[in-house]
Design a protein around this motif. Structure first.
Motif: not given
Length: 291
Positions: A2-6, A84-86, A213-216, A257-258
């Motif tokens: 999913x792209x978020x062009x913010x 897996x949300x990316x 675990x979410x990796x940001x 997990x994301x």
């Protein structure tokens, strides 16, 4: 995907093209080669840039809130399935929505914040009013109610479930907040002294109680030599090589997990070098091996 062009969480234009640059660098093909069934949800619609729109020293507040509310709903939907949300940014303010949506599916969500900055400011402490310097604070329930409310009544993440890796540009107020909440931080000093292998081992042990675990990953966590296309570069950062090691070791834990990869700015880049680095690190985080 999913792209978020913010690009409204900060001042420099161009980061809205980050999702396109990452796709152009071949992320889908790389993941399909690894055996993943990839579904690209495209890009979220982002509100137009409002001229000088601000509230309580928070630039473009309403547009950032609107985008992150939409993102939280979308991430909630994606996380409900076996996926897996990316997420591709966009600036780092999108972590507000991604964490708000993902956290609904975990009792103890862990967060690895791979970044040169702590992103722990609020309207009262921010030197700039840019919301991309606030998403981790917001996810802890600190800040303007329209931002913290995106996660619902409870904060998206607890301070004992956070590990910051690569920090080297922290404001005084962020340092105080880190001490107050006893947030685990591996600055570049610790990374250099311990080595990345030990940093990830300690991180894994520290988050062992978490059920996901979410990796940001902010590309400015890497040294500008390896990732020049970012809006807030800070010299003396994590190397391309040790970042691959970190991603590979995190994948081996089986806890991720994301994830989201943010702040790629093609206008400031050199022949899409930063987007290509992002794609390579995504590959390592999702199981790519040399042999």
């Amino acid at each position: 995907m999913l792209g978020v062009p913010l690009d409204l969480g900060q001042n420099r234009r161009g980061v809205d093209m980050g999702p396109s640059a990452i796709r152009y660098a071949g992320v889908r093909e790389r993941l399909e080669t690894l055996g993943y069934n990839v579904h690209d949800h495209g890009d979220l619609r982002v509100p137009a840039r409002y001229e000088q729109e601000s509230e309580e020293r928070l630039k473009h507040l309403s547009a950032v809130v609107e985008t992150n509310r939409t993102l939280a709903k979308k991430m909630d939907e994606i996380s409900s399935g076996d996926a897996i949300p990316l997420v591709f940014g966009g600036d780092h303010s999108i972590a507000i929505g991604s964490l708000a949506g993902i956290a609904r599916h975990y009792q103890n969500l862990g967060v690895i914040w791979y970044d040169a900055h702590g992103d722990l400011n609020t309207a009262e402490t921010s030197p700039s009013g840019n919301i991309h310097g606030m998403p981790l604070a917001v996810s802890l329930g600190l800040g303007h109610e329209s931002l913290t409310g995106i996660a619902g009544e409870a904060p998206a993440v607890n301070p004992e479930n956070i590990v910051i890796i690569g920090a080297r540009a922290l404001d005084d107020a962020e340092k105080s907040l880190i001490q107050k909440h006893n947030i685990k931080v591996f600055t570049m000093h610790e990374v250099d002294r311990l080595g990345m292998s030990e940093v990830i081992n300690q991180t894994s042990n520290y988050l062992s109680h978490c059920d996901g675990v979410h990796v940001s990953l902010d590309l400015d966590g890497l040294d500008p030599i390896d990732a020049p296309g970012v809006g807030t570069p800070v010299v003396g950062g994590l190397s391309y090589r040790e970042s691959h090691l970190a991603m590979e070791m995190l994948e081996e834990t089986g806890k991720v997990t994301s994830c989201e990869f943010v702040e790629v700015n093609p206008i400031l880049d050199e022949k899409n070098k930063t987007a290509e680095a992002a794609v390579a690190l995504i590959g390592s985080l999702l199981g790519e091996k040399i042999r």
